[in-house]
Design an enzyme around this catalytic site. Sequence first.
Site, mmCIF file in Angstrom:
data_model
loop_
_atom_site.group_PDB
_atom_site.id
_atom_site.type_symbol
_atom_site.label_atom_id
_atom_site.label_comp_id
_atom_site.label_asym_id
_atom_site.label_seq_id
_atom_site.Cartn_x
_atom_site.Cartn_y
_atom_site.Cartn_z
ATOM 1 N N HIS A 114 -7.077 -0.752 1.655
ATOM 2 C CA HIS A 114 -6.908 0.332 0.677
ATOM 3 C C HIS A 114 -8.221 1.049 0.365
ATOM 4 C CE1 HIS A 114 -2.910 -1.565 -0.914
ATOM 5 N NE2 HIS A 114 -2.752 -0.919 0.213
ATOM 6 N N THR A 184 -1.364 -11.351 -5.247
ATOM 7 C CA THR A 184 -0.780 -10.011 -5.100
ATOM 8 C C THR A 184 0.696 -10.085 -5.471
ATOM 9 O OG1 THR A 184 -0.338 -8.195 -3.556
ATOM 10 C CG2 THR A 184 -0.575 -10.369 -2.587
#
Length: 239
Positions: A114, A184
């Site tokens: 990301h 996550t």
Amino acid sequence: MSQISIKQEDRVFVLTGAGISAESGLPTFRASDGLWAGFRVEDVCTPDAWRRDPAGVWAFYSARRAQGSKANPNPAHIALAELEAQLPGRYFLCTQNVDNLHDRAGSRNLVHMHGELAKARCERECGRPPVDDRAIYASLDEVGRCSCGGRMRPHIVFFGEIPLEMPRIEREIAESTLMIVIGTSGNVYPAAGFVNWARQSGAQTVYIGPEPPLNASAFTHIVEGKAGEVLPGLFDVQS
Ligand code: NAD
């Protein structure tokens, strides 16, 4: 599961999310007092936000840089760097985090899917690589231009953009026999689907975090606990 046994023939793929940096003082996406609270993602983290209000986007990421510069790697980041050192050529780390705590802990075979907070790149995607940039910008006038004339933007994958290095990630997952996922929520795709890809190629899949993720049913094992408390001593690497 008291320890995760890693055999000589294993290839390990690790995926981390915001939770691994929580004990370093960086709020997760989900935490109610989190970083994103008070900001609508659409206002600061989309291609449209960048077109409409580049000053607002840089203000948001400048604030994150200021916060990130105060954080240090915690025992979980360090345990992963130590694991990599024990598994030369058969360890790969993919992080969704844009902080540099894995890098600073000593992880090397690492992809930031990301993007990275401490880098910037040309908004025109002109082909020039990202550059190191830790500046905290007080106004848009301070933000530099690429040699092609485009304005520099944060080297961050905005919502709606394609994550970085996907072909390499897919290859690494296909070759792995053990996937370890840490901190996550199983909410943001494509990362939330990696566990399914790993299962399809027959890998064992372990999740580590204080609560089961949304995609918990896809894991062969769940280890409940905080990453910084659980990871040190968790791995039994067979020689
Ligand atoms: P998320 O906020 O959606 O989920 C965080 C997860 O971490 C939760 O499941 C929670 O249970 C878990 N967690 C909380 N404390 C933990 C601990 N001590 N140890 C282990 N797990 C813990 O985060 P996400 O799934 O990574 O997705 C959010 C997106 O936001 C990602 O794309 C990421 O790039 C971005 N983000 C990055 C950072 C960072 O770089 N540090 C911080 C916030 C958000």
